[in-house]
Design a protein around this motif. Sequence first.
Motif, PDB file in Angstrom:
ATOM      1  N   LYS A  50      50.025  14.194  74.628  1.00 26.11           N
ATOM      2  CA  LYS A  50      50.179  13.147  73.604  1.00 26.11           C
ATOM      3  C   LYS A  50      51.594  13.120  73.019  1.00 26.11           C
ATOM      4  O   LYS A  50      51.796  12.984  71.809  1.00 26.11           O
ATOM      5  CB  LYS A  50      49.167  13.334  72.469  1.00 26.11           C
ATOM      6  N   VAL A  51      52.591  13.244  73.901  1.00 24.57           N
ATOM      7  CA  VAL A  51      53.968  13.352  73.422  1.00 24.57           C
ATOM      8  C   VAL A  51      54.398  12.087  72.690  1.00 24.57           C
ATOM      9  O   VAL A  51      53.879  10.988  72.922  1.00 24.57           O
ATOM     10  CB  VAL A  51      54.952  13.639  74.570  1.00 24.57           C
ATOM     11  N   GLY A  52      55.403  12.254  71.827  1.00 21.75           N
ATOM     12  CA  GLY A  52      55.933  11.128  71.070  1.00 21.75           C
ATOM     13  C   GLY A  52      57.033  10.386  71.772  1.00 21.75           C
ATOM     14  O   GLY A  52      57.357   9.252  71.402  1.00 21.75           O
ATOM     15  N   GLY A  53      57.645  11.014  72.794  1.00 18.69           N
ATOM     16  CA  GLY A  53      58.758  10.352  73.459  1.00 18.69           C
ATOM     17  C   GLY A  53      58.988  10.855  74.863  1.00 18.69           C
ATOM     18  O   GLY A  53      58.544  11.937  75.247  1.00 18.69           O
ATOM     19  N   MET A  54      59.705  10.044  75.641  1.00 20.97           N
ATOM     20  CA  MET A  54      60.172  10.421  76.973  1.00 20.97           C
ATOM     21  C   MET A  54      61.648  10.045  77.077  1.00 20.97           C
ATOM     22  O   MET A  54      62.055   8.961  76.650  1.00 20.97           O
ATOM     23  CB  MET A  54      59.378   9.702  78.066  1.00 20.97           C
ATOM     24  N   PHE A  55      62.422  10.975  77.619  1.00 23.40           N
ATOM     25  CA  PHE A  55      63.853  10.766  77.806  1.00 23.40           C
ATOM     26  C   PHE A  55      64.125  10.463  79.273  1.00 23.40           C
ATOM     27  O   PHE A  55      63.738  11.239  80.156  1.00 23.40           O
ATOM     28  CB  PHE A  55      64.635  12.007  77.370  1.00 23.40           C
ATOM     29  N   LEU A  56      64.789   9.353  79.550  1.00 21.75           N
ATOM     30  CA  LEU A  56      65.078   8.953  80.921  1.00 21.75           C
ATOM     31  C   LEU A  56      66.385   9.581  81.380  1.00 21.75           C
ATOM     32  O   LEU A  56      67.477   9.126  81.010  1.00 21.75           O
ATOM     33  CB  LEU A  56      65.149   7.428  81.028  1.00 21.75           C
ATOM     34  N   ASP A  57      66.266  10.637  82.158  1.00 20.86           N
ATOM     35  CA  ASP A  57      67.448  11.266  82.736  1.00 20.86           C
ATOM     36  C   ASP A  57      68.013  10.360  83.828  1.00 20.86           C
ATOM     37  O   ASP A  57      67.381   9.374  84.239  1.00 20.86           O
ATOM     38  CB  ASP A  57      67.054  12.630  83.311  1.00 20.86           C
ATOM     39  N   MET A  58      69.190  10.690  84.326  1.00 20.22           N
ATOM     40  CA  MET A  58      69.863   9.818  85.293  1.00 20.22           C
ATOM     41  C   MET A  58      69.015   9.562  86.534  1.00 20.22           C
ATOM     42  O   MET A  58      69.075   8.476  87.114  1.00 20.22           O
ATOM     43  CB  MET A  58      71.215  10.407  85.688  1.00 20.22           C
ATOM     44  N   ASP A  59      68.238  10.541  86.946  1.00 16.86           N
ATOM     45  CA  ASP A  59      67.399  10.359  88.128  1.00 16.86           C
ATOM     46  C   ASP A  59      66.325   9.303  87.923  1.00 16.86           C
ATOM     47  O   ASP A  59      65.699   8.851  88.886  1.00 16.86           O
ATOM     48  CB  ASP A  59      66.745  11.688  88.524  1.00 16.86           C
ATOM     49  N   SER A  60      66.085   8.907  86.679  1.00 19.84           N
ATOM     50  CA  SER A  60      65.091   7.880  86.363  1.00 19.84           C
ATOM     51  C   SER A  60      65.663   6.474  86.414  1.00 19.84           C
ATOM     52  O   SER A  60      64.912   5.502  86.337  1.00 19.84           O
ATOM     53  CB  SER A  60      64.540   8.085  84.940  1.00 19.84           C
ATOM     54  N   LEU A  61      66.981   6.366  86.497  1.00 23.83           N
ATOM     55  CA  LEU A  61      67.655   5.101  86.207  1.00 23.83           C
ATOM     56  C   LEU A  61      68.341   4.546  87.450  1.00 23.83           C
ATOM     57  O   LEU A  61      69.391   5.038  87.858  1.00 23.83           O
ATOM     58  CB  LEU A  61      68.685   5.323  85.092  1.00 23.83           C
ATOM     59  N   CYS A  62      67.749   3.512  88.033  1.00 30.12           N
ATOM     60  CA  CYS A  62      68.331   2.884  89.218  1.00 30.12           C
ATOM     61  C   CYS A  62      68.875   1.504  88.895  1.00 30.12           C
ATOM     62  O   CYS A  62      70.068   1.251  89.017  1.00 30.12           O
ATOM     63  CB  CYS A  62      67.291   2.798  90.337  1.00 30.12           C
ATOM     64  N   GLU A  63      67.983   0.599  88.487  1.00 29.01           N
ATOM     65  CA  GLU A  63      68.398  -0.756  88.124  1.00 29.01           C
ATOM     66  C   GLU A  63      67.412  -1.298  87.093  1.00 29.01           C
ATOM     67  O   GLU A  63      66.334  -0.725  86.907  1.00 29.01           O
ATOM     68  CB  GLU A  63      68.495  -1.649  89.367  1.00 29.01           C
ATOM     69  N   PRO A  64      67.767  -2.370  86.388  1.00 29.41           N
ATOM     70  CA  PRO A  64      66.985  -2.770  85.217  1.00 29.41           C
ATOM     71  C   PRO A  64      65.508  -3.035  85.457  1.00 29.41           C
ATOM     72  O   PRO A  64      64.663  -2.605  84.659  1.00 29.41           O
ATOM     73  CB  PRO A  64      67.719  -4.025  84.737  1.00 29.41           C
ATOM     74  N   GLU A  65      65.173  -3.752  86.501  1.00 28.44           N
ATOM     75  CA  GLU A  65      63.759  -4.076  86.697  1.00 28.44           C
ATOM     76  C   GLU A  65      62.941  -2.821  86.985  1.00 28.44           C
ATOM     77  O   GLU A  65      61.803  -2.685  86.529  1.00 28.44           O
ATOM     78  CB  GLU A  65      63.589  -5.101  87.822  1.00 28.44           C
ATOM     79  N   GLN A  66      63.530  -1.885  87.742  1.00 28.57           N
ATOM     80  CA  GLN A  66      62.849  -0.607  87.996  1.00 28.57           C
ATOM     81  C   GLN A  66      62.635   0.159  86.702  1.00 28.57           C
ATOM     82  O   GLN A  66      61.563   0.723  86.462  1.00 28.57           O
ATOM     83  CB  GLN A  66      63.673   0.218  88.988  1.00 28.57           C
ATOM     84  N   VAL A  67      63.651   0.194  85.831  1.00 27.28           N
ATOM     85  CA  VAL A  67      63.519   0.889  84.550  1.00 27.28           C
ATOM     86  C   VAL A  67      62.444   0.222  83.711  1.00 27.28           C
ATOM     87  O   VAL A  67      61.619   0.897  83.075  1.00 27.28           O
ATOM     88  CB  VAL A  67      64.862   0.924  83.795  1.00 27.28           C
ATOM     89  N   HIS A  68      62.399  -1.102  83.715  1.00 25.90           N
ATOM     90  CA  HIS A  68      61.373  -1.820  82.954  1.00 25.90           C
ATOM     91  C   HIS A  68      59.973  -1.488  83.461  1.00 25.90           C
ATOM     92  O   HIS A  68      59.042  -1.302  82.669  1.00 25.90           O
ATOM     93  CB  HIS A  68      61.631  -3.329  83.036  1.00 25.90           C
ATOM     94  N   ARG A  69      59.800  -1.416  84.784  1.00 28.67           N
ATOM     95  CA  ARG A  69      58.479  -1.035  85.335  1.00 28.67           C
ATOM     96  C   ARG A  69      58.080   0.347  84.851  1.00 28.67           C
ATOM     97  O   ARG A  69      56.927   0.596  84.463  1.00 28.67           O
ATOM     98  CB  ARG A  69      58.505  -1.064  86.870  1.00 28.67           C
ATOM     99  N   LEU A  70      59.049   1.276  84.875  1.00 29.09           N
ATOM    100  CA  LEU A  70      58.776   2.652  84.471  1.00 29.09           C
ATOM    101  C   LEU A  70      58.408   2.724  82.994  1.00 29.09           C
ATOM    102  O   LEU A  70      57.401   3.356  82.619  1.00 29.09           O
ATOM    103  CB  LEU A  70      60.009   3.513  84.762  1.00 29.09           C
ATOM    104  N   THR A  71      59.208   2.114  82.150  1.00 28.94           N
ATOM    105  CA  THR A  71      58.934   2.196  80.716  1.00 28.94           C
ATOM    106  C   THR A  71      57.644   1.465  80.351  1.00 28.94           C
ATOM    107  O   THR A  71      56.918   1.905  79.451  1.00 28.94           O
ATOM    108  CB  THR A  71      60.113   1.628  79.896  1.00 28.94           C
ATOM    109  N   SER A  72      57.347   0.385  81.056  1.00 31.85           N
ATOM    110  CA  SER A  72      56.096  -0.338  80.787  1.00 31.85           C
ATOM    111  C   SER A  72      54.888   0.533  81.111  1.00 31.85           C
ATOM    112  O   SER A  72      53.910   0.586  80.343  1.00 31.85           O
ATOM    113  CB  SER A  72      56.050  -1.633  81.603  1.00 31.85           C
ATOM    114  N   ARG A  73      54.952   1.218  82.240  1.00 30.30           N
ATOM    115  CA  ARG A  73      53.850   2.125  82.603  1.00 30.30           C
ATOM    116  C   ARG A  73      53.693   3.226  81.563  1.00 30.30           C
ATOM    117  O   ARG A  73      52.580   3.619  81.196  1.00 30.30           O
ATOM    118  CB  ARG A  73      54.098   2.744  83.974  1.00 30.30           C
TER     119      ARG A  73
END
Length: 532
Positions: A50-73
């Motif tokens: 039940k964490v309060g946050g997630m930090f997106l390290d560089m390996d999480s970050l490719c391009e905007p739509e991919q990041v949006h899919r990840l954060t939405s999930r």
Amino acid sequence: MNDRHEKYGAAAERIGQMMTLDEKIGQLFTFYNLDPSYSEFAETAIAEWKVGGMFLDMDSLCEPEQVHRLTSRMQEAALSRGSGVPLFISADFVAGAGCKLSRGGAVHFPKNRAIGQAGDEKLAYESGRVTALESLAMGVNFNYSPVVDVNNNPLNPVIGTHSFGEEPALVGRLGAAVIRGYQDHGMIATAKHFPGHGDTHVDSHHDLPVLAFDRDRLDRFELAPFRDAIAAGVDAVMVGHIAVPSLDPSGLPASLSHAMITGLLRGELGFGGLIVTDGLSMKGVTSRFSQAEACVLALKAGADQLLAFARTAEEGREMVERVRRAVRDGELEEARIEQSLARVLALKARYGLTPDRFAVLPFDGGALNRPEHEAISLELARKAALPVNGLETAAGVPGSAGKRKLTLVRDRKLELFAASLAEAGWPAEERLLDGFADLEGALAELDAAAGADDEAYVIALAHNKPMPPEPLAALRNFASARRGKIVWVHFGSPYDAEHAPDLPALLMSDHAPALQRAAAEWLAARGGRENE
């Protein structure tokens, strides 16, 4: 809780009353996410802990739509299987939302040192505004930026061009402008790395730096920009792994020090917002403590958010369980958990991160990479260009390629600079370097080739931290016999120019795309004057 959050206290209290103790503890954790898609680890952190946050390290970050899919999930999981409260989703977008995207797709602004060279408060604010709009379009609501360390130490191995400069007043003024740009447009800002990582010669990723200064010096220098950030209304401060013996003789890093967090930051400086630790996996902590133990110590000291790195779910679970056990055993008071929870939930309420106000929005690609936003980055870059050592009058510009054979010796990262020079009518033969370590050999080969008298050179280097003196000495020696035929364009630390004080140079301080374009423009606008 300070006055800025009081109006959100009732909403925070209602949400907190519905949580179990384990859920309250979970809100105080932000875990690194290392995967570009929604992973089993993220599901465990969100649904089980039940964490309060997630930090997106560089390996999480490719391009905007991919990041949006990840954060939405992630947000959908938090609402349906997690705490029921939206997440802080954070990133290190220290130079725009595009600076960490491996495939681009958002504006990559000049780094802070270049913004400091530009010295334009309005443009600094605009960089924050654009970064906020683009980050939110990807689902990132919390930026671990700006760096407000005062970097006056040429030997600093980590801060370098992340700092606005070496004058506390300049750092404070521009840092405050960026903070307002972020927060006025819906993204949480973070002033870091308290109490100041600028005048150190140790990287806290690798060991524990020590600020061996008295209180008077700290007040005048390191702490001054943090005071400015607090006055500007910054909502979060990141505490670094830095020991300050004059304020805490225990030798603990500030991130684990009650004297530094509760005594100084909360008490004396009056900061009522969210206190975040720097990454607890860094050697500044783990050289003495396990991450699990550091989590307990940081909360005891007064931190609100634990930035934790776990390679496996078992490692992460150990950290969460260690805090739970500390509360059950009376080692850590439940009231301390409640204090931090109130700040977390109040800040989430302030930014609309409550179940009744938050919704996952569809991806809007039109919000990213807008021409008017790129224009702001380029305007900043143009103002950042700093000619030194005679280049101010253009006397040191070697002339256009139409009148002299031009050789461009450049770092491979500077492809856009080379292309922009060619577009401006400066086609050149190129000698590519994998990095500054190749410079000495390349210059020796050019020396041996004994070019024609009318040959000119542009040496373009890129490095975010100060370079060792040896390649710079080789550059100076190469230039000494070529007066008026060589210019150095440096996309790196301005301190490097001290090793070549008689070499005409254009200091850009970073190799962001806009800076590469601006440097080519600067040369093209001035080249050829000597031959007119």
